[in-house]
Design a protein around this motif. Structure first.
Motif, PDB file in Angstrom:
ATOM      1  N   SER A  86      53.580   5.873  37.788  1.00  0.00           N
ATOM      2  CA  SER A  86      52.148   5.634  37.892  1.00  0.00           C
ATOM      3  C   SER A  86      51.613   5.981  39.275  1.00  0.00           C
ATOM      4  O   SER A  86      50.535   6.564  39.409  1.00  0.00           O
ATOM      5  N   GLU A  87      52.374   5.615  40.317  1.00  0.00           N
ATOM      6  CA  GLU A  87      51.922   5.969  41.673  1.00  0.00           C
ATOM      7  C   GLU A  87      51.897   7.481  41.840  1.00  0.00           C
ATOM      8  O   GLU A  87      50.951   8.039  42.404  1.00  0.00           O
ATOM      9  N   PHE A  88      52.931   8.157  41.369  1.00  0.00           N
ATOM     10  CA  PHE A  88      52.975   9.612  41.464  1.00  0.00           C
ATOM     11  C   PHE A  88      51.822  10.252  40.695  1.00  0.00           C
ATOM     12  O   PHE A  88      51.191  11.200  41.162  1.00  0.00           O
ATOM     13  N   ALA A  89      51.561   9.738  39.496  1.00  0.00           N
ATOM     14  CA  ALA A  89      50.487  10.306  38.678  1.00  0.00           C
ATOM     15  C   ALA A  89      49.129  10.138  39.344  1.00  0.00           C
ATOM     16  O   ALA A  89      48.228  10.956  39.144  1.00  0.00           O
ATOM     17  N   SER A  90      48.972   9.079  40.147  1.00  0.00           N
ATOM     18  CA  SER A  90      47.703   8.866  40.839  1.00  0.00           C
ATOM     19  C   SER A  90      47.541   9.821  42.022  1.00  0.00           C
ATOM     20  O   SER A  90      46.430  10.040  42.506  1.00  0.00           O
ATOM     21  N   ILE A  91      48.671  10.403  42.493  1.00  0.00           N
ATOM     22  CA  ILE A  91      48.626  11.361  43.607  1.00  0.00           C
ATOM     23  C   ILE A  91      48.602  12.793  43.086  1.00  0.00           C
ATOM     24  O   ILE A  91      47.821  13.624  43.543  1.00  0.00           O
ATOM     25  N   LEU A  92      49.481  13.069  42.108  1.00  0.00           N
ATOM     26  CA  LEU A  92      49.637  14.424  41.574  1.00  0.00           C
ATOM     27  C   LEU A  92      49.354  14.428  40.072  1.00  0.00           C
ATOM     28  O   LEU A  92      50.290  14.437  39.264  1.00  0.00           O
ATOM     29  N   PRO A  93      48.097  14.388  39.669  1.00  0.00           N
ATOM     30  CA  PRO A  93      47.768  14.373  38.236  1.00  0.00           C
ATOM     31  C   PRO A  93      47.872  15.760  37.615  1.00  0.00           C
ATOM     32  O   PRO A  93      46.891  16.351  37.192  1.00  0.00           O
ATOM     33  N   VAL A  94      49.100  16.306  37.591  1.00  0.00           N
ATOM     34  CA  VAL A  94      49.338  17.645  37.054  1.00  0.00           C
ATOM     35  C   VAL A  94      50.405  17.584  35.974  1.00  0.00           C
ATOM     36  O   VAL A  94      51.187  16.642  35.894  1.00  0.00           O
ATOM     37  N   GLU A  95      50.427  18.633  35.119  1.00  0.00           N
ATOM     38  CA  GLU A  95      51.481  18.720  34.122  1.00  0.00           C
ATOM     39  C   GLU A  95      52.809  18.959  34.840  1.00  0.00           C
ATOM     40  O   GLU A  95      52.846  19.481  35.940  1.00  0.00           O
ATOM     41  N   GLY A  96      53.898  18.561  34.227  1.00  0.00           N
ATOM     42  CA  GLY A  96      55.204  18.765  34.846  1.00  0.00           C
ATOM     43  C   GLY A  96      55.967  17.479  35.050  1.00  0.00           C
ATOM     44  O   GLY A  96      57.176  17.491  35.267  1.00  0.00           O
ATOM     45  N   SER A  97      55.255  16.337  35.028  1.00  0.00           N
ATOM     46  CA  SER A  97      55.914  15.035  35.086  1.00  0.00           C
ATOM     47  C   SER A  97      56.834  14.922  36.294  1.00  0.00           C
ATOM     48  O   SER A  97      56.480  15.329  37.404  1.00  0.00           O
ATOM     49  N   ALA A  98      58.031  14.358  36.095  1.00  0.00           N
ATOM     50  CA  ALA A  98      58.961  14.091  37.190  1.00  0.00           C
ATOM     51  C   ALA A  98      59.372  15.358  37.926  1.00  0.00           C
ATOM     52  O   ALA A  98      59.684  15.329  39.122  1.00  0.00           O
ATOM     53  N   TYR A  99      59.381  16.478  37.209  1.00  0.00           N
ATOM     54  CA  TYR A  99      59.708  17.759  37.849  1.00  0.00           C
ATOM     55  C   TYR A  99      58.717  18.052  38.978  1.00  0.00           C
ATOM     56  O   TYR A  99      59.106  18.381  40.108  1.00  0.00           O
ATOM     57  N   ALA A 100      57.428  17.926  38.682  1.00  0.00           N
ATOM     58  CA  ALA A 100      56.399  18.210  39.680  1.00  0.00           C
ATOM     59  C   ALA A 100      56.471  17.222  40.841  1.00  0.00           C
ATOM     60  O   ALA A 100      56.318  17.603  42.008  1.00  0.00           O
ATOM     61  N   TYR A 101      56.739  15.943  40.531  1.00  0.00           N
ATOM     62  CA  TYR A 101      56.806  14.931  41.566  1.00  0.00           C
ATOM     63  C   TYR A 101      57.935  15.243  42.558  1.00  0.00           C
ATOM     64  O   TYR A 101      57.768  15.117  43.771  1.00  0.00           O
ATOM     65  N   ALA A 102      59.092  15.642  42.022  1.00  0.00           N
ATOM     66  CA  ALA A 102      60.231  15.949  42.884  1.00  0.00           C
ATOM     67  C   ALA A 102      59.982  17.204  43.712  1.00  0.00           C
ATOM     68  O   ALA A 102      60.410  17.294  44.874  1.00  0.00           O
ATOM     69  N   TYR A 103      59.278  18.171  43.126  1.00  0.00           N
ATOM     70  CA  TYR A 103      58.997  19.423  43.835  1.00  0.00           C
ATOM     71  C   TYR A 103      58.106  19.170  45.058  1.00  0.00           C
ATOM     72  O   TYR A 103      58.188  19.860  46.071  1.00  0.00           O
ATOM     73  N   GLY A 104      57.256  18.177  44.973  1.00  0.00           N
ATOM     74  CA  GLY A 104      56.360  17.876  46.076  1.00  0.00           C
ATOM     75  C   GLY A 104      56.950  16.939  47.112  1.00  0.00           C
ATOM     76  O   GLY A 104      56.293  16.646  48.118  1.00  0.00           O
ATOM     77  N   THR A 105      58.169  16.445  46.875  1.00  0.00           N
ATOM     78  CA  THR A 105      58.731  15.447  47.793  1.00  0.00           C
ATOM     79  C   THR A 105      60.164  15.747  48.234  1.00  0.00           C
ATOM     80  O   THR A 105      60.438  15.945  49.407  1.00  0.00           O
ATOM     81  N   PRO A 152      54.203  32.801  49.722  1.00  0.00           N
ATOM     82  CA  PRO A 152      53.206  31.769  50.061  1.00  0.00           C
ATOM     83  C   PRO A 152      51.781  32.153  49.672  1.00  0.00           C
ATOM     84  O   PRO A 152      50.968  31.277  49.361  1.00  0.00           O
ATOM     85  N   GLU A 153      51.463  33.445  49.674  1.00  0.00           N
ATOM     86  CA  GLU A 153      50.103  33.864  49.370  1.00  0.00           C
ATOM     87  C   GLU A 153      49.709  33.563  47.924  1.00  0.00           C
ATOM     88  O   GLU A 153      48.532  33.529  47.573  1.00  0.00           O
ATOM     89  N   GLU A 154      50.722  33.282  47.027  1.00  0.00           N
ATOM     90  CA  GLU A 154      50.431  33.055  45.613  1.00  0.00           C
ATOM     91  C   GLU A 154      50.241  31.577  45.280  1.00  0.00           C
ATOM     92  O   GLU A 154      49.865  31.246  44.161  1.00  0.00           O
ATOM     93  N   ILE A 155      50.521  30.700  46.231  1.00  0.00           N
ATOM     94  CA  ILE A 155      50.494  29.269  45.890  1.00  0.00           C
ATOM     95  C   ILE A 155      49.291  28.540  46.474  1.00  0.00           C
ATOM     96  O   ILE A 155      49.115  27.365  46.251  1.00  0.00           O
ATOM     97  N   GLU A 156      48.463  29.213  47.227  1.00  0.00           N
ATOM     98  CA  GLU A 156      47.271  28.547  47.779  1.00  0.00           C
ATOM     99  C   GLU A 156      46.031  28.997  47.026  1.00  0.00           C
ATOM    100  O   GLU A 156      45.985  30.076  46.500  1.00  0.00           O
ATOM    101  N   PHE A 208      49.488  21.910  44.775  1.00  0.00           N
ATOM    102  CA  PHE A 208      49.234  21.193  43.522  1.00  0.00           C
ATOM    103  C   PHE A 208      47.738  21.063  43.276  1.00  0.00           C
ATOM    104  O   PHE A 208      47.259  21.216  42.148  1.00  0.00           O
ATOM    105  N   GLU A 209      46.993  20.760  44.355  1.00  0.00           N
ATOM    106  CA  GLU A 209      45.542  20.628  44.220  1.00  0.00           C
ATOM    107  C   GLU A 209      44.910  21.953  43.796  1.00  0.00           C
ATOM    108  O   GLU A 209      43.974  21.979  42.984  1.00  0.00           O
ATOM    109  N   ALA A 210      45.452  23.057  44.325  1.00  0.00           N
ATOM    110  CA  ALA A 210      44.951  24.377  43.934  1.00  0.00           C
ATOM    111  C   ALA A 210      45.246  24.650  42.465  1.00  0.00           C
ATOM    112  O   ALA A 210      44.417  25.214  41.743  1.00  0.00           O
ATOM    113  N   ASP A 211      46.448  24.236  42.003  1.00  0.00           N
ATOM    114  CA  ASP A 211      46.810  24.407  40.586  1.00  0.00           C
ATOM    115  C   ASP A 211      45.836  23.660  39.675  1.00  0.00           C
ATOM    116  O   ASP A 211      45.437  24.158  38.617  1.00  0.00           O
ATOM    117  N   MET A 212      45.460  22.439  40.092  1.00  0.00           N
ATOM    118  CA  MET A 212      44.553  21.638  39.278  1.00  0.00           C
ATOM    119  C   MET A 212      43.191  22.320  39.140  1.00  0.00           C
ATOM    120  O   MET A 212      42.578  22.304  38.081  1.00  0.00           O
TER     121      MET A 212
END
Length: 489
Positions: free
Chosen positions: A78-97, A485-489, A12-16
């Motif tokens: 709000s807690e999720f947004a403070s950790i993962l400030p990326v587009e995708g909303s709840a979808y992105a949050y669930a993907y990371g957890t 994996p080589e495409e996500i870092e 996610f950090e790489a995406d940002m």
């Protein structure tokens, strides 16, 4: 290829870092986006339905319950947004957890929320627009304002205003987020002013006798072959589920995290601020409305059969103040444009996030280098919404939109709790206080409200989710970037 695999936080950090979206939104622009999404047709339309079919004068309590349900979810967002400030909303949050399959299901549910919500708003806008034209003695032919299934005449028909408003909004969004945000800010100022006007002006026409009894005894409302359980405590709760659509939208703030200047601080602020502002306004409007008109007068088979369709404007008409109804109609017509704008914007950013992860075609993640917006994404999405809104009768969509939203809220409450346990070391600029209690309350109340939606809406929504599962296993699981994996870092 496990369906429970999660996307690493580092990805996610790489995406940002690689994002082509322009960070142009401050905390007040984000708050305006939240208010712009929330205040719309819900408050101007659903208040009559909620009062007559569900809660009576206690509709204000229904708004409080729905608002509380949103607060629990908003804190978790709000807690999720403070950790993962990326587009995708709840979808992105669930993907990371939780895992890919849950992320997909939530993303598919958000498509239901935003796409169906956009179509509903477009058709609602068409209704208000036609009403506004009639005030100036202009009447468009029925074949240009009615979908084919509802048209009683012969030959071709379409809801042209609904089609055109979607095209107009898409053309504005394509120009860039900054210009769209400026337009949204102006519209938000207008419609918040209109809501405050309703509250202040309505105070002079309140008859306190209309508030007695505040919670009517539970009864059954029989209309033709349909029976509705109404009033009492159960009616207040079912009213909260019925009017929940009026709150849909505050989560759209989190979809704009990729364009926020300081997302880890400003997104949580905007989510909570927009929700608190709108909840306060909703409670006051519902008290004024049920004070101006007796809840029984919203009966579509009674003395004022049209009152339930435009309850706020009609209340002023009955009070002998048609000029106020005119102001409300103008504000609702203009105000719904910002709702449509934010919903389509949010949907496009969810598509953008899912496309970046390889779960939907790559065309949805292409960002125009000049405008900094997903132009192709918006054009495809707008075309689908415009055509469906123009040629399809929109029934039960408010409940279906609510189902998608409540489902996402429930999953976010679960996901933020899981992440706090699994990765407590992550930096959180916003932390939910007493998380286990807040999460359990959020899960419980949102699930309970889902159960209280209409059976048809539940079955249609579950059918939509079933189609999503098929699409995931047939297409998305094989093409996910986590396979490479080589495409996500």
């Amino acid at each position: 290829m496990s369906i429970w695999r999660v996307k690493p936080i580092s990805a996610f950090e790489a995406d940002m870092k690689k994002s082509d979206l322009k960070r142009v939104l401050g905390k007040w622009s984000l708050t305006a986006i939240g208010v712009g999404a929330i205040i719309g047709g819900g408050i101007f339309v659903l208040t009559g339905t909620g009062a007559y079919y569900h809660a009576g004068p206690a509709l204000a309590l229904s708004f409080i319950i729905a608002g509380v349900a949103c607060v629990f979810a908003a804190l978790c967002y709000s807690e999720f947004a403070s950790i993962l400030p990326v587009e995708g909303s709840a979808y992105a949050y669930a993907y990371g957890t939780i895992g890919e399959i849950f992320a997909w299901i939530i993303g598919w549910g958000l498509i239901l929320e935003y796409a169906m919500g956009s179509m509903t708003v477009a058709v609602s806008w068409s209704g208000y627009f036609n009403k506004l034209l009639k005030m100036f003695h202009i009447k468009l032919p029925d074949w240009l304002t009615t979908d084919p299934a509802s048209y009683t005449g012969e030959g071709f028909s379409m809801n042209l205003p609904a089609f055109l408003i979607v095209i107009l909004v898409i053309s504005l969004l394509i120009k860039g987020t900054k210009s769209a945000a400026k337009a949204n800010n102006m519209i938000v100022i207008l419609k918040v002013s209109a809501v405050i006007f309703v509250i202040i002006a309505g105070l002079f026409f309140i008859n306190t006798a209309n508030w007695h009894p505040f919670i009517p005894e539970a009864t059954k409302i029989i209309e033709k072959e349909t029976t509705h359980n109404a009033y009492g405590i159960a009616g207040i709760v079912s009213g909260a589920a019925a009017i929940f659509f009026a709150y849909v939208g505050f989560d759209a703030v989190s979809t704009q995290a990729g364009e926020a200047i300081n997302p880890k601080k400003d997104v949580p602020f905007a989510i909570i601020a927009s929700l608190l502002i709108c909840t306060t306004l909703y409670i006051l409007v519902s008290l004024v409305l049920t004070g101006m008109m007796n809840y029984q007068d919203f009966n579509p088979l009674g003395k004022y059969p049209e009152a339930i369709k435009a309850p706020v404007a009609y209340a002023f008409d009955i009070a002998g103040q048609p000029w106020a109804g005119f102001i409300i109609t103008v504000a609702a017509t203009i105000g719904l444009i910002s709702v449509l704008m934010v919903m389509i914007m949010g949907q496009s950013r969810i598509f953008l996030g899912m496309s970046k992860d390889g779960l939907i075609p790559a065309v949805f993640s292409k960002v125009n280098p000049i405008s900094g917006t997903p132009k192709t994404n918006l054009i495809i999405l707008g075309g689908i919404i415009a055509v469906v809104a123009a040629f399809t009768p929109i029934n039960r969509l408010a409940d279906m939109t609510s189902f998608g939203t409540l489902f996402a809220f429930t999953m976010v409450c679960i996901a933020v709790w899981i992440l706090r346990v699994k990765q407590p070391q992550l930096t959180r600029t916003f932390k939910v206080p007493a998380l286990p209690i807040i999460a359990i309350c959020g899960i419980s109340i949102n699930t309970y409200l889902m159960i209280n939606l209409s059976l048809d809406a539940q079955l249609l929504s579950l059918g939509w989710l079933a189609i999503g599962i098929i699409v995931y296993f047939a297409y998305s699981k094989k093409r996910a970037k986590l396979n490479r994996p080589e495409e996500i870092e």
